[in-house]
Structures are given as structure tokens and as C-alpha cells.
Design a protein around this motif. Structure first.
Motif, PDB file in Angstrom:
ATOM      1  N   GLN A 139       0.815  -1.211   0.000  1.00 29.91           N
ATOM      2  CA  GLN A 139       0.000   0.000   0.000  1.00 29.91           C
ATOM      3  C   GLN A 139       0.855   1.271   0.000  1.00 29.91           C
ATOM      4  O   GLN A 139       0.516   2.245  -0.651  1.00 29.91           O
ATOM      5  CB  GLN A 139      -0.919   0.019   1.232  1.00 29.91           C
ATOM      6  CG  GLN A 139      -1.921  -1.125   1.246  1.00 29.91           C
ATOM      7  CD  GLN A 139      -2.896  -0.984   2.396  1.00 29.91           C
ATOM      8  OE1 GLN A 139      -3.565   0.041   2.500  1.00 29.91           O
ATOM      9  NE2 GLN A 139      -2.986  -2.001   3.233  1.00 29.91           N
ATOM     10  N   THR A 143      -3.421   6.817   3.978  1.00 26.57           N
ATOM     11  CA  THR A 143      -3.371   5.447   3.476  1.00 26.57           C
ATOM     12  C   THR A 143      -2.856   4.529   4.560  1.00 26.57           C
ATOM     13  O   THR A 143      -1.766   4.718   5.098  1.00 26.57           O
ATOM     14  CB  THR A 143      -2.449   5.365   2.246  1.00 26.57           C
ATOM     15  OG1 THR A 143      -2.917   6.270   1.256  1.00 26.57           O
ATOM     16  CG2 THR A 143      -2.419   3.959   1.688  1.00 26.57           C
ATOM     17  N   ASN A 144      -3.654   3.505   4.872  1.00 30.02           N
ATOM     18  CA  ASN A 144      -3.290   2.490   5.862  1.00 30.02           C
ATOM     19  C   ASN A 144      -2.800   3.135   7.160  1.00 30.02           C
ATOM     20  O   ASN A 144      -1.778   2.764   7.714  1.00 30.02           O
ATOM     21  CB  ASN A 144      -2.205   1.562   5.289  1.00 30.02           C
ATOM     22  CG  ASN A 144      -2.020   0.320   6.156  1.00 30.02           C
ATOM     23  OD1 ASN A 144      -2.977  -0.203   6.734  1.00 30.02           O
ATOM     24  ND2 ASN A 144      -0.793  -0.154   6.231  1.00 30.02           N
TER      25      ASN A 144
END
Length: 890
Positions: free
Chosen positions: A55, A186-187
Motif C-alpha cells: 500500500q 493510506t493504511n
């Protein structure tokens, strides 16, 4: 059921071997991407590798990190794949790592590396902790933005917080940590930490078992940091801290050892939870028998005989066994200058000596000892160096050191050198570090390096106060590490020539009613070879006439007033007897007093001059240290005597007749001044005034007096850095000839903040907090005007005690708090003097020392008695007074 089972077994036996092989092949081809078994492996050429699940990381970066290369020979499954998986797990960046075989063709194998990234910390929110402490918690636990959230991070954070507060006495402290997905990144996940400290757990009771020889009260006292809850206890709180308690148990055993019970031990210790906020401690001890010292023999000593060693040891046969005392008398680690056997040797050059007490027999209750001494080779100093002195010249430092190359090694000389360097004021006393380098027991040599940190030595003095009907301001420049020899070298101005340890000070003090100018130069080592201080000073004081208008405003007439011009030169020499802390000083001074239509009330002439030639001798001893700013040990006392020549003995003047004439004329002047009725009386009044002025000028043309002062300060460290300062002061102004009387100058003004130390008339302004400035100076009635006036006392004494504790002793700013008790008073003459008739006060204060500005502070003092001002008599205690300390020295 049994028959069905038998039939099944028979059916399996009928499966042929080729059918079994075909079945195994089909199973291996189902889902080619399933995880490869590690039970066996086959060699292939790596045809390709794909990374899935990423990711935030670059695929090529991960491929490179694995170390696998297309075209290399690889065993599937095998050690290469196991090593890659282990390597990736070790990064603690991923929550899952798996390697799959996707296909095999033409001897090549294609792999898939599937990774599940750990979430990234986006923000942290902490509840239950004060806002100002949150950032420190985040720093200590490394909860930075971008940090990967792992199970160990959460567990370590939780453990750290709970242990942190348990060490502070919050035994019930609990921490919960939760994470939630953060859609802004993100993540990423946010973290919420909730800390519930609860109340501090107090020790409600401490119970001892097995203590027959020592009372529980004595044992509780031995527990220095673990105290039972009492309503009056405020210095040491009754909280339970595991580490402190374990340390106190060792102290408990030492308490027994001090009383002769060397075999005493703690059998068990438990604490019983009374409720959420209280526990009880139960300590079971085994005391053993009481022992005594038997024979104590010294072995291996040649430098000192047994008699000297026995005297220093201080333990005799038959004394109660005291293991703690024995250890201290051999080597007391708590005091660098302790009078013990180790220091006895190390102060006489035996750095490599070792001293060990050994029990040689224990019969019944008596223990015999051998003190085994390895003296080693006599040690001498090879090289003595200094580092860190960027501004101060080397010779200024080396002349203060008590350690010279070629001398015998002496621990006492090193400690004394540290004090002398700290007293210079040029270096941070807390960071003076002597490093013993290159010790060579074979050659008997050692090097010493003094590591120094320069501190600001020059000061800008900004002082302010209120007195004399207006604001008193002071501006001063003090260069305490000046170099006069470089005064004409432009490149040495940074901003002024520095580095030779001299003092050059300029000072201006002014208000609406007076001005003071002063210049001072001091060289501490005149000639550079011996500690002989030379001092030269010049001062000029102007006092203007003033009075209060009907509106209560002060009016100043600068055409009327008086001035004092003074110059003095002095020498002070450090002597070796009784010890080398003593200094004898001498100074010679001249003062010119000029009056211009101004009468100060102390004597009755307003025009003319007075002169004074003075000789001052002083004896002082200063051993306070290690720092000038915050001394923790030692003392500082000074006694000075100031004399003028007894002019009246050889002047040939009849001062008795002059004095009688002044009294007669003053009495007549007072009679007329009360009720002038005729022109003749008014004319007589003016003539009498002129006659009295002429007589007074004749009486005080050359001032004669003697003045004795004593001041002593003692510093004692009580606990940690809690320091007790005790102080005693005394001053007396006398005369040689009663017909002349006491001079109007050089008097003592007691009370207030102690500021205003201007050389207005040679007065001493004595601090006594809790009272207004000079309000403890006696008032007298003027014989002519009948008005109350403050002439200054001719005798005073003062006593004080201060408890000081530092908040910080950093070079940039030293800060300490204090609490004080003071008492003192001033008197008009020796007949009225009563050393026990004191004005008392108490209070608290704060001091801040910054190198560039000197000492700043504030005191809140309460005066318990009424002051000496006429309007205060009968009005009760002085009460609370606030004092600002600006620029006053320590």
C-alpha cells in the motif's frame, strides 16, 4: 459399524499403485498458488517474483531488499525462501508475510510474495494526563507520527505508563490503548490512550515482626523513603514506591549493623491491601546476636604506623560492632573529603593504595579484624592540563590550582582546586570535572585534566528601589574577567578585553535627590606570582536639598547640597596561617565632604568642608563552596576595623570648650527659636546660627573615629541539596574624644531589602526583611528644631537563618527558593545597646541568578514587631512587606 469399517479397509487395499500416484499428482495441481510445503525441496531457476498487498512501499524496493535475483538457482521450498521471510518479519513493518509458488515451466519457478502492511500511526490523543506533560510522554514512548503500530509498541507503551505512575505511588494506575482506522491517510490509524492514575496509595501502617532488640520506632526511622502516613508529615510523603522500598530494606539491615547485629537480615516483606488507597507493610526480621570489635591489627603498612592508623580509624577493642562505621572509616564514598584511611593515603601520594578489612576470627560475640593494606608506589603528577577555557587565559587557571606537575598526588588538593576554580566565577561550578588520566602504577605517575565550561562573568547591573521620597535607580557595568594589558589592542575587544581575571566596574546610581558615580579596578594577583589583590577605587556623591510641598510632592533644590569625593587603594594577601583560607587586607582612603548651604541635621554647619583619612585592616576566612552562587558547605567570615588618626591628641585645640560653647549657643538658639519677639532676638538668632556653624566646622574639620564590623556566614547541607545558611553580624562606630562625639557619617541603617548601598555618607545599609527600608534605625530629637530625625545607629547586631533549595543550577540561570528567620536592631549609643532586644521577622523568597544581570529576587517577609519610626509606635507589628532584590550580591 464394525463391518462397515472392515469393508472400507478392504476397499482401500484394492487401490493400485499407479492410481495412487495419479491421485497425488492431481492434488498437487489443485490451486497452484497454495503455500509451498517445506518438507522437501527441488532446485529451479527463478523465473520471476511478484509482490502483492503493498500500500505504501515501492514494489522494486521490496524486491531489492529480499536479495532474490531473476535467473539465480533456488530451492523450492528451501533456505533462501525461509531467510527472505525471516528478514522481512524482522523489519516489524508487516503483520503477515507469505511466499507462494504460482507456476513452474521449463525448469523455472515463478513466485508471489504477499505482504500485509502494518498500519501507520497518524495521531495520538492522551486522556488523564496534564496537557503540559503530554509531549514528554509522547517523546518517551516514541509515539511519533508515521510510526508503525505493532503489538509490542502498544504493550511497551502501556507498561511504561503504568510503571511510571506506580513509581510515583499510584499503585492502581491503569492504561487502556485503542486504535481506529484513519481515513485521512493510506493504511493509517489513530491511537487513543486513556490513563487512570487513581489516588496515590498511602502506607497506613508498617508492622515489624521479630524485632526484640531494636524498637519499631527506630526501624521506621531507618526507612528513609518509605514512611507511614501521619497527619503532620509533609517533607516525606507516605507513598509506596517499589525501588525506594527495596533500598530502604538494605538501610534497615545497616541500622542493625550499626548496633552490632551483623547477622541481621530481612526474612520477608509483604504488603496488605487495606483498600484502594491504603496498604500496610509487614516486615519480618531476624536479628541474630550482638557482636563487639575485638583485636584490630594493621598488615602491610609502612608509611603510617599503627598508632596513626588506629587514631584515624576511630574504633577501639570492645566497641559495639558497627559494620557501617567500619566501612566509612575505611572509605566514605559519601564525602570526597572524609577523614578516612583511604583519603589518608591518597592525600599523601598513594593513589594506588588499597585497604581491605578482613574478619580473621569470630569467637563467641567478639570479632577480630585485620586491616590489610597494599600501599603501592608513591604517585606523582606528570601532566596537569585544562580544557574548555575559551575566554580565560591559562595562567589565570593554573595559578589557582593546588595540583602542579611533579607534586605528590593528593585527592584533597584536587577538591580544593575545584573550589578555587568555582570561586573565580568564570566557570560553571557544577561542571568542573577533574579527570584522572593515564595512571601508571609501575612508574608511579598520573595525569590530571580539568574540564571546564565557561560561564558569563561580566554583568549588567540594573537595580531599582524606592526610598528617600523617590525612585532609586542603578546602572552598572562589571567586567569580572577583564584584561587591562590588552586595553589598547583592538582585536581583543569581544566586546571588551577579557581573560586575565581582573575586575573593572563602572557604576551610576541616582534619584531626584542624589547621584553617585564610582569606578573600581582590582587585580587579584599583583605581579602575577603571589595571591596579592590590589584594589583602586574612586567615588563621587552628590546630595541635593529637598523638602515636601503642601501637596505632598518632593521639591529638590540642586543649588544647595553637599558632596563627598573619595579615593582608596588597598592590598589583600592570602596567608598560610592558621590555614590558607585566611586573607589579611589593608587599605588607605581619603574622603572630602563639601557643604553648600545645606545642613544634614547630624551637625550644625551648612557651609564648609570636612576631611577624613582612613586606614582599614581586615581579616577574613572564606571556605564556602563549591559555587559562589549557591554554596553548600564551608563558611565565610570577615572582621574589619577602620581608623582615622586621633587628630585631637596633637591638634592643640580645646574641644571641650568648643563643645560647651556649641551647647550653650544651641540652648540659647532653641529658646529664641521657640518665641522670637524682637528684632534684636532675630538678629541674635542669626548670629548664633553662624557661630554654631563655625564651631561645628572647627570641631569636624578632620573627622576622627573608629569603626568595627563583623559578619559571618555558615553553610550546612542537611538533605540532598537542602542547605542551611546561618548568619551573624555586628557593627560599632566609636570615637576617641567624648568632647567631639560620634561623627555624623559611617552609620548603620537597619531594615528593609538591603538595597541602596550607595556611598552617600559611608553608611552601611543592613538588610532585615519584614520591615520598611531603614525603619529599624533609631530616631532622635534635634536639639535646635525639636524635630524627630533619623541620624543612623552607632551600633547594631543581626542574626538570620535561611533554608535554601535549588530548582536549577544551570549556567544560563541558577534558581533557588528560600525560607528565612531574621532578627536584629540598631541603637543610638553603647549604653542603650541590648543584644537581646531584637526585631523579628520570617518569610520566603526566590532568587534567580543570570550571568549577564546578576542576582534577581523577591522576598515576602512578615515583621513581628513594630518598627522605630515615631508614627509606628503603638500601631502593632510591621506585618507583611514585599522586597525586590535587584543586583544585590550573594
Amino acid at each position: 459399524m464394525e463391518k462397515l469399517a472392515n469393508n472400507s479397509i478392504k476397499g482401500l487395499k484394492r487401490i493400485t499403485s499407479y492410481k495412487l500416484l495419479l491421485l497425488l499428482f492431481l492434488i498437487s495441481q489443485v490451486n497452484l498458488a497454495q503455500e509451498t510445503s517445506l518438507e522437501s525441496g527441488q532446485k529451479y531457476i527463478l523465473g520471476g517474483i511478484e509482490v502483492t498487498g503493498l500500500q505504501s512501499y515501492n514494489e522494486q524496493t521490496v524486491k531489492t531488499y529480499t536479495g532474490l535475483r531473476i535467473g539465480q538457482e533456488i530451492t523450492v521450498p528451501g533456505e533462501e525462501i525461509s531467510a527472505v521471510i525471516k528478514k522481512l518479519w524482522g523489519l516489524e513493518l508487516f503483520s503477515d508475510v507469505a511466499m507462494y509458488q504460482t507456476k513452474i515451466e521449463d525448469g523455472k519457478v515463478f513466485l508471489e510474495l504477499n505482504i500485509l502492511e502494518r498500519p501507520t500511526l497518524s495521531k495520538v490523543t492522551i486522556y488523564g494526563i496534564k496537557k503540559r506533560k503530554i509531549q514528554a510522554i509522547i517523546d518517551d514512548t516514541d509515539l511519533k507520527k508515521g510510526k508503525k503500530i505493532t503489538e509490542s509498541l502498544i504493550a511497551n507503551t502501556k507498561g511504561y505508563l503504568e510503571n511510571k505512575y506506580k513509581k510515583q505511588g499510584y499503585l492502581n494506575a491503569k492504561t487502556t490503548i485503542a486504535t481506529a482506522k484513519d481515513t485521512s491517510g493510506t493504511n493509517s490509524e489513530s491511537m487513543v490512550i486513556n490513563v487512570k492514575k487513581g489516588d496515590k496509595v498511602k502506607i497506613s501502617d508498617i508492622v515489624f515482626e521479630g524485632n526484640d532488640k531494636l524498637a519499631a520506632k527506630r526501624l521506621k526511622k531507618a526507612l528513609k523513603n518509605t514512611k507511614q502516613k501521619k497527619f503532620y508529615r509533609f517533607w516525606k510523603k507516605s507513598k509506596y514506591i517499589e525501588d525506594d522500598f527495596r533500598e530502604d530494606l538494605s538501610a534497615l539491615v545497616d541500622a542493625y549493623a550499626e548496633k552490632g547485629y551483623r547477622d541481621a537480615r530481612v526474612l520477608s516483606d509483604t504488603f496488605v491491601k487495606i483498600n484502594e488507597n491504603n496498604i500496610a507493610l509487614k516486615i519480618k526480621v531476624e536479628e541474630g546476636d550482638k557482636y563487639y570489635f575485638g583485636d584490630i591489627n594493621f598488615v602491610g603498612n609502612s608509611v603510617y604506623n599503627d598508632q596513626i592508623l588506629t587514631r584515624v580509624l576511630g574504633i577501639r577493642k570492645g566497641d559495639t560492632y558497627n559494620g557501617v562505621l567500619l566501612k566509612k572509616q575505611i572509605a566514605d564514598d559519601s564525602k570526597p573529603d572524609a577523614q578516612d584511611l583511604t583519603n589518608l593515603y591518597q592525600n599523601n601520594g598513594y593513589l594506588f593504595s588499597s585497604i581491605n578489612p578482613v574478619e580473621v576470627s569470630a569467637v563467641n560475640d567478639t570479632i577480630d579484624f585485620e586491616i590489610r593494606i597494599i600501599e603501592g608506589k608513591e604517585t606523582f603528577l606528570d601532566h596537569v592540563t585544562v580544557t574548555g577555557n575559551d575566554k580565560t587565559n591559562d595562567h589565570v587557571i593554573f595559578r589557582e590550582l593546588r595540583t602542579k606537575p611533579g607534586q605528590k598526588y593528593s585527592k584533597d588538593n584536587i577538591i580544593r582546586s575545584i573550589r578555587e576554580l568555582g570561586q573565580l566565577g568564570f566557570f560553571d561550578a557544577e561542571q568542573i570535572a577533574p579527570d584522572v588520566l593515564n595512571p601508571d602504577p609501575n612508574s608511579g605517575t598520573v595525569d590530571i585534566n580539568y574540564s571546564l565550561v565557561e560561564a558569563g562573568s561580566s554583568q549588567i547591573e540594573l537595580q531599582g528601589g524606592y526610598g528617600g521620597g523617590g525612585f532609586i535607580g542603578t546602572l552598572g557595568l562589571s567586567f569580572n574577567n577583564f584584561s587591562i594589558q590588552n586595553i589598547f589592542k583592538g582585536e581583543s575587544y569581544k566586546p571588551v578585553p577579557m581573560g586575565d581575571g581582573q575586575t573593572f566596574a563602572l557604576r551610576l546610581q541616582a534619584s531626584r535627590t542624589f547621584r553617585v558615580y564610582s569606578l573600581n579596578f582590582s587585580e587579584p594577583w599583583l605581579g602575577g606570582r603571589k595571591p596579592v589583590r590590589f584594589n583602586l577605587s574612586f567615588s563621587r556623591t552628590q546630595q541635593f536639598a529637598s523638602n515636601f510641598s503642601n501637596q505632598g510632592q518632593i521639591q529638590v533644590d540642586k543649588d544647595r547640597g553637599f558632596a563627598i569625593t573619595g579615593v582608596s587603594a588597598g592590598l589583600a594577601k592570602r596567608v598560610q596561617w592558621p590555614d590558607d583560607f585566611f586573607t589579611i587586607s589593608h587599605s588607605l582612603g581619603y574622603q572630602l565632604y563639601e557643604f553648600n548651604d545645606y545642613n544634614i541635621g547630624l551637625f550644625n554647619f551648612g557651609n564648609g568642608r570636612s576631611n577624613a583619612v582612613t586606614y582599614t585592616v581586615g581579616l577574613s576566612r572564606s571556605s564556602q563552596g563549591p559555587s559562589r552562587i549557591f554554596p553548600m558547605s564551608g563558611s565565610n567570615f570577615e572582621i574589619t576595623a577602620k581608623f582615622t588618626p586621633p587628630y585631637s591628641l596633637f591638634s592643640g585645640k580645646d574641644f571641650k570648650a568648643i563643645s560647651n560653647s556649641i551647647d550653650e549657643k544651641s540652648e540659647r538658639l532653641f529658646e529664641i527659636g521657640q518665641n522670637p519677639s524682637t528684632i534684636q532676638e532675630q538678629q541674635e538668632f542669626q548670629e548664633l546660627q553662624a557661630d554654631i556653624e563655625d564651631l561645628e566646622e572647627e570641631r569636624f574639620k578632620w573627622l576622627e573615629y573608629y569603626k568595627v564590623k563583623f559578619k559571618g556566614d555558615w553553610y550546612t547541607t542537611l538533605i540532598d541539596k537542602l542547605v542551611l545558611r546561618t548568619n551573624a553580624e555586628f557593627g560599632f562606630l566609636g570615637n576617641y574624644n567624648q568632647d567631639i562625639g560620634d561623627v555624623p557619617f559611617e552609620r548603620f541603617f537597619v531594615g528593609g531589602d538591603g538595597l541602596g548601598n550607595f556611598t552617600l555618607d559611608g553608611r552601611d545599609v543592613v538588610q532585615l526583611r519584614g520591615y520598611e527600608n531603614s525603619s529599624l534605625t533609631p530616631f532622635v530629637t534635634n536639639a535646635i528644631s525639636g524635630q524627630q530625625q533619623q541620624d543612623g545607629g552607632v551600633i547594631y547586631n543581626k542574626f538570620s537563618m535561611e533554608l535554601r533549595y535549588p530548582l536549577t543550577l544551570k549556567p544560563s540561570a541558577s534558581i533557588y527558593g528560600l525560607a528565612f528567620l531574621e532578627a536584629g536592631n540598631a541603637f543610638n549609643n553603647f549604653n542603650e545597646y541590648n543584644p537581646f532586644q531584637l526585631k523579628r521577622s520570617a518569610g520566603v523568597g526566590l532568587r534567580i541568578f543570570m550571568p549577564a544581570f546578576g542576582l534577581l529576587g523577591i522576598d515576602f517577609g512578615y515583621g513581628f514587631d513594630e518598627d522605630l519610626r515615631p508614627q509606628s509606635i503603638g500601631n502593632g507589628p510591621s506585618g507583611w512587606q514585599t522586597h525586590f532584590i535587584i543586583g544585590q550580591q550573594f
